[in-house]
Design a protein around this motif. Structure first.
Motif, mmCIF file in Angstrom:
data_model
loop_
_atom_site.group_PDB
_atom_site.id
_atom_site.type_symbol
_atom_site.label_atom_id
_atom_site.label_comp_id
_atom_site.label_asym_id
_atom_site.label_seq_id
_atom_site.Cartn_x
_atom_site.Cartn_y
_atom_site.Cartn_z
ATOM 1 N N GLY A 45 4.067 4.236 3.069
ATOM 2 C CA GLY A 45 3.431 3.028 2.549
ATOM 3 C C GLY A 45 4.025 1.816 3.241
ATOM 4 O O GLY A 45 4.827 1.942 4.175
ATOM 5 N N GLU A 95 -0.815 10.960 0.143
ATOM 6 C CA GLU A 95 -1.297 12.050 1.011
ATOM 7 C C GLU A 95 -0.879 11.843 2.460
ATOM 8 O O GLU A 95 -0.818 12.788 3.232
ATOM 9 C CB GLU A 95 -2.825 12.186 0.902
ATOM 10 C CG GLU A 95 -3.624 11.022 1.483
ATOM 11 C CD GLU A 95 -3.787 9.798 0.569
ATOM 12 O OE1 GLU A 95 -4.543 8.890 0.934
ATOM 13 O OE2 GLU A 95 -3.150 9.757 -0.512
ATOM 14 N N LYS A 96 -0.567 10.595 2.841
ATOM 15 C CA LYS A 96 -0.115 10.331 4.210
ATOM 16 C C LYS A 96 1.406 10.306 4.314
ATOM 17 O O LYS A 96 1.958 10.357 5.399
ATOM 18 C CB LYS A 96 -0.689 9.004 4.717
ATOM 19 C CG LYS A 96 -2.196 9.063 4.882
ATOM 20 C CD LYS A 96 -2.721 7.887 5.654
ATOM 21 C CE LYS A 96 -4.213 8.058 5.856
ATOM 22 N NZ LYS A 96 -4.744 7.161 6.843
ATOM 23 N N SER A 156 0.851 -1.191 0.000
ATOM 24 C CA SER A 156 0.000 0.000 0.000
ATOM 25 C C SER A 156 0.879 1.229 0.000
ATOM 26 O O SER A 156 1.993 1.210 0.511
ATOM 27 C CB SER A 156 -0.918 0.004 1.229
ATOM 28 O OG SER A 156 -0.158 0.132 2.412
ATOM 29 N N LYS A 212 0.034 5.518 0.325
ATOM 30 C CA LYS A 212 -0.903 6.640 0.390
ATOM 31 C C LYS A 212 -0.080 7.928 0.328
ATOM 32 O O LYS A 212 0.430 8.391 1.350
ATOM 33 C CB LYS A 212 -1.707 6.595 1.692
ATOM 34 C CG LYS A 212 -2.421 5.266 1.933
ATOM 35 C CD LYS A 212 -3.572 5.092 0.979
ATOM 36 C CE LYS A 212 -4.343 3.820 1.263
ATOM 37 N NZ LYS A 212 -4.430 2.941 0.129
#
Length: 170
Positions: A108, A104-105, A100, A102
């Protein structure tokens, strides 16, 4: 009055979310195991830290009795922490798949059976390490342990021997 350094024990965690001007959260596995909650973080405490950064902090209780992080600092240095592979210098590389990511975060996870067998969790990796890789890509990586002793992937490269585009040392 008591200053922040006498507020109690220091904890280590990672800023997992932060909205400038408002608030954010720190994930501290040690504290999360107790009550299943991340630690609330007021924007005035963030200083120059960003989402994904490892931090050391002390706790206070806010007006509602909820835990709140204060006095953020860079965690103890690798040389002080006495942990294995803190700089990835063991030379060992692992192969896994980006499970995964992300953007925006800012982080991963890499799925790797070999490291999962050792640490019991997927390998966290910062967005700067992921670069142009996408979910599902097979990669090789070096492993370091963060301040909590959890696996963190660095120096990602395509699996199968292709050269990484950004190779500063060649």
């Amino acid at each position: 009055g008591a200053d922040a350094s006498s507020a109690g024990p220091r904890h280590n965690g990672t800023i997992i979310a932060f909205t400038p001007g408002t608030y954010g959260f720190i994930r501290c596995d040690e504290l999360y195991a107790i009550d299943g909650k991340d630690i609330w973080l007021h924007h005035k405490q963030v200083q120059n830290f960003n989402t994904g950064d490892a931090v050391s902090f002390t706790l206070i209780a806010n007006a509602r009795g909820q835990s709140q992080a204060i006095d953020l600092q860079v965690p103890m240095s690798a040389s002080q922490a006495k942990r294995p592979m803190q700089d990835g210098s063991s030379g060992q590389r692992y192969t896994g798949q980006i499970l995964s990511f992300k953007p925006e975060k800012g982080f991963g996870f890499i799925q790797c059976a070999e490291t999962f067998a050792i640490y019991g969790k997927d390998v966290w990796t910062h967005s700067e390490q992921i670069g142009d890789f996408k979910e599902g890509d097979n990669v090789t990586f070096a492993l370091i342990l963060n301040r909590q002793g959890h696996p963190q992937g660095i120096d990602l490269a395509p699996a199968g021997g292709a050269k990484r585009a950004r190779n500063y040392w060649e």
